[in-house]
Design a protein around this motif. Sequence first.
Motif, PDB file in Angstrom:
ATOM      1  N   GLY A  26      -9.312 103.057  97.252  1.00  0.00           N
ATOM      2  CA  GLY A  26      -7.983 103.546  97.574  1.00  0.00           C
ATOM      3  C   GLY A  26      -7.423 104.349  96.414  1.00  0.00           C
ATOM      4  N   GLU A  27      -6.332 105.080  96.682  1.00  0.00           N
ATOM      5  CA  GLU A  27      -5.697 105.889  95.643  1.00  0.00           C
ATOM      6  C   GLU A  27      -4.213 106.040  95.939  1.00  0.00           C
ATOM      7  OE1 GLU A  27      -8.145 109.324  95.989  1.00  0.00           O
ATOM      8  OE2 GLU A  27      -6.916 110.250  97.550  1.00  0.00           O
ATOM      9  N   PHE A  28      -3.455 106.290  94.881  1.00  0.00           N
ATOM     10  CA  PHE A  28      -2.012 106.465  95.018  1.00  0.00           C
ATOM     11  C   PHE A  28      -1.566 107.510  93.999  1.00  0.00           C
ATOM     12  CE2 PHE A  28       2.374 105.375  93.763  1.00  0.00           C
ATOM     13  CZ  PHE A  28       2.989 105.537  94.998  1.00  0.00           C
ATOM     14  N   TYR A  29      -0.839 108.514  94.467  1.00  0.00           N
ATOM     15  CA  TYR A  29      -0.303 109.570  93.592  1.00  0.00           C
ATOM     16  C   TYR A  29       1.209 109.609  93.744  1.00  0.00           C
ATOM     17  CZ  TYR A  29      -5.075 111.195  92.984  1.00  0.00           C
ATOM     18  OH  TYR A  29      -6.405 111.277  92.672  1.00  0.00           O
ATOM     19  N   ARG A  61       4.981 111.179  97.348  1.00  0.00           N
ATOM     20  CA  ARG A  61       4.026 110.091  97.125  1.00  0.00           C
ATOM     21  C   ARG A  61       2.922 110.131  98.183  1.00  0.00           C
ATOM     22  NH1 ARG A  61       8.520 105.562  97.307  1.00  0.00           N
ATOM     23  NH2 ARG A  61       9.433 107.222  98.546  1.00  0.00           N
ATOM     24  N   THR A  62       1.684 109.948  97.740  1.00  0.00           N
ATOM     25  CA  THR A  62       0.523 109.942  98.629  1.00  0.00           C
ATOM     26  C   THR A  62      -0.273 108.667  98.402  1.00  0.00           C
ATOM     27  OG1 THR A  62       0.378 112.355  98.454  1.00  0.00           O
ATOM     28  CG2 THR A  62      -1.526 111.213  99.360  1.00  0.00           C
ATOM     29  N   ALA A  63      -0.538 107.923  99.473  1.00  0.00           N
ATOM     30  CA  ALA A  63      -1.340 106.706  99.395  1.00  0.00           C
ATOM     31  C   ALA A  63      -2.465 106.799 100.426  1.00  0.00           C
ATOM     32  CB  ALA A  63      -0.483 105.469  99.661  1.00  0.00           C
ATOM     33  N   ALA A  64      -3.652 106.310 100.057  1.00  0.00           N
ATOM     34  CA  ALA A  64      -4.782 106.408 100.974  1.00  0.00           C
ATOM     35  C   ALA A  64      -5.783 105.302 100.699  1.00  0.00           C
ATOM     36  CB  ALA A  64      -5.463 107.775 100.841  1.00  0.00           C
ATOM     37  N   VAL A  65      -6.495 104.900 101.759  1.00  0.00           N
ATOM     38  CA  VAL A  65      -7.649 104.010 101.645  1.00  0.00           C
ATOM     39  C   VAL A  65      -8.824 104.694 102.338  1.00  0.00           C
ATOM     40  CG1 VAL A  65      -6.340 101.870 101.487  1.00  0.00           C
ATOM     41  CG2 VAL A  65      -6.950 102.769 103.746  1.00  0.00           C
ATOM     42  N   PHE A  66     -10.039 104.419 101.884  1.00  0.00           N
ATOM     43  CA  PHE A  66     -11.193 105.104 102.460  1.00  0.00           C
ATOM     44  C   PHE A  66     -12.417 104.203 102.401  1.00  0.00           C
ATOM     45  CE2 PHE A  66     -10.989 106.145  97.948  1.00  0.00           C
ATOM     46  CZ  PHE A  66     -12.283 105.879  97.518  1.00  0.00           C
ATOM     47  N   VAL A  67     -13.382 104.515 103.267  1.00  0.00           N
ATOM     48  CA  VAL A  67     -14.669 103.836 103.274  1.00  0.00           C
ATOM     49  C   VAL A  67     -15.719 104.819 103.777  1.00  0.00           C
ATOM     50  CG1 VAL A  67     -14.323 102.906 105.608  1.00  0.00           C
ATOM     51  CG2 VAL A  67     -15.970 101.812 104.076  1.00  0.00           C
ATOM     52  N   GLN A  68     -16.894 104.775 103.188  1.00  0.00           N
ATOM     53  CA  GLN A  68     -17.992 105.638 103.632  1.00  0.00           C
ATOM     54  C   GLN A  68     -19.292 104.846 103.629  1.00  0.00           C
ATOM     55  OE1 GLN A  68     -18.119 109.896 103.005  1.00  0.00           O
ATOM     56  NE2 GLN A  68     -19.966 109.621 101.785  1.00  0.00           N
ATOM     57  N   ASN A  69     -20.051 104.992 104.709  1.00  0.00           N
ATOM     58  CA  ASN A  69     -21.319 104.293 104.886  1.00  0.00           C
ATOM     59  C   ASN A  69     -22.473 105.287 104.871  1.00  0.00           C
ATOM     60  OD1 ASN A  69     -20.677 101.289 105.890  1.00  0.00           O
ATOM     61  ND2 ASN A  69     -19.121 102.685 106.667  1.00  0.00           N
ATOM     62  N   HIS A  70     -23.541 104.916 104.208  1.00  0.00           N
ATOM     63  CA  HIS A  70     -24.742 105.749 104.161  1.00  0.00           C
ATOM     64  C   HIS A  70     -25.920 104.927 104.689  1.00  0.00           C
ATOM     65  CE1 HIS A  70     -27.478 108.870 102.717  1.00  0.00           C
ATOM     66  NE2 HIS A  70     -28.236 107.895 102.255  1.00  0.00           N
ATOM     67  N   PHE A  71     -26.611 105.462 105.723  1.00  0.00           N
ATOM     68  CA  PHE A  71     -27.720 104.753 106.359  1.00  0.00           C
ATOM     69  C   PHE A  71     -28.997 105.581 106.219  1.00  0.00           C
ATOM     70  CE2 PHE A  71     -23.806 104.119 108.686  1.00  0.00           C
ATOM     71  CZ  PHE A  71     -23.706 102.742 108.822  1.00  0.00           C
ATOM     72  N   GLU A  72     -30.087 104.921 105.936  1.00  0.00           N
ATOM     73  CA  GLU A  72     -31.399 105.550 106.019  1.00  0.00           C
ATOM     74  C   GLU A  72     -32.084 105.023 107.273  1.00  0.00           C
ATOM     75  OE1 GLU A  72     -33.838 105.285 102.599  1.00  0.00           O
ATOM     76  OE2 GLU A  72     -32.320 106.112 101.234  1.00  0.00           O
ATOM     77  N   ILE A  73     -32.284 105.930 108.243  1.00  0.00           N
ATOM     78  CA  ILE A  73     -32.886 105.549 109.516  1.00  0.00           C
ATOM     79  C   ILE A  73     -34.335 106.029 109.487  1.00  0.00           C
ATOM     80  CG2 ILE A  73     -32.663 105.677 112.024  1.00  0.00           C
ATOM     81  CD1 ILE A  73     -29.773 106.611 111.555  1.00  0.00           C
TER      82      ILE A  73
END
Length: 465
Positions: A26-29, A61-73
Amino acid sequence: SQVNAYGYSLQGATHTGRRHAIVFGGEFYDEYIASARTTLDPMSGLATMSRPLYPDGSRYRTAAVFVQNHFEIGRRLRATAGGRGTRVRYATKQDSFGTAASERGFGDWTFNASLAGQLTGALSVHGLVGRGFRAPNANDLGAVGLNDLGYEIPAADAVPAGALLGSGSGEGAASLGRAVADLGPERLVNCELGLRWRQRRVQARAQVFDSELYDPIVRRTLLFPRQSAPTTLAGLPVTALAPTAAQQSQGVVAVATALDPRAVKAFVNDGRSRYYGAEASLRLPIDSHWSVEANCSFLAGRDLDPNRNVRRLPPQQGAVALRYARTRFWLQASALAAGAQRRLSGGDLDDERIGASRSRNDIAAIFQAARLAPYIRQGVFAPTGETLRQIQDRLLPAIAGAARVPLYASTAGWLTCHLAGGIPLTDRMSLNGGIFNVLDRNYRIHGSGVDAPGIAAFLGLRLRF
């Protein structure tokens, strides 16, 4: 204006098994804006405080949360998927210049997903789809003052005055019949497909994309019913401009300030736009010393509602460089080129950096400006010996006072060449130099508003610690 920005971010990573990795955080500015404006009359020497460019004491003000998934198929296929939630808050304080205390919020979720597959040992393919979101920034929401298309005010100041949305950003814009609304975010949906070739030291890449922008934030001329045109906007006196035939038939007028003869404008959400294009790059070693690098791009775009040229669209462009490198020195010759851009929007034609349109009224405003006063003697411009009327007739013959005529109907294509080189003096010091615009061409990068200089040379010493 001064902005103090404080940012805080946190990021973590983990994995579940050998083929699945997760990045999250997450981040906050927090941004604080201080702004003041002093207007000086050069003739009387009188200085007065006026409404600043941005509301003094405003906060973004800017607030955010994030998630990223990486898969090897399997061994030849990889997938990535991610999401982000963003929340923005913009607040202003009440002041003596007409700014009211207010607070606005914007929020949305965005995502991206991609697949990359290895077709052969050298050739791979990738595809991507994503959704973007941009909240209005402090400039969109609160800026008051002169810009490249004239004087502009926040949409929030235009709503109480009963402003109507113009069809464009020029003085001749017609009314769309809709009232100006509070500014909202713009959203983007983007798709990409590409190929990559990598074999030994040879690298090549090509990709195409298609993007649609919804509710884009754009400048539009403010129009008002002719019988109820305001006398002040954002705390500044305004006067009605002479309407065009189309405006007269609709019963609307634009207004202007004493600081600029063009119509007052505001950032609003209007329409939908589509962009699509292609780009490619190549890196080709010829032998152990010689190599070639090249790239090119093409971008097309249209406003879809109504269908017309989109603003500030760059032309097709590319570059190629031939490099010779040895242990003790390197040399490089490069060529850069761009095609002509003839697909100009109405805003481009009015933009001082592109079309630079002007009217007889604009010429009169410059003629009567305080900065020109030392050159005016008994109504005559001393350097040329002409009166205002004579200058207007020479530059814009048979043109009505408010009608705007572009100086340039397009941006010309160009080609320029550069030479550069360098030699290391020690492990930490090197000497670099070059010659720009070897062909001494006069060209302009589209939208820059600046003509290129002639032949130019530089010599520099680089020291690494």
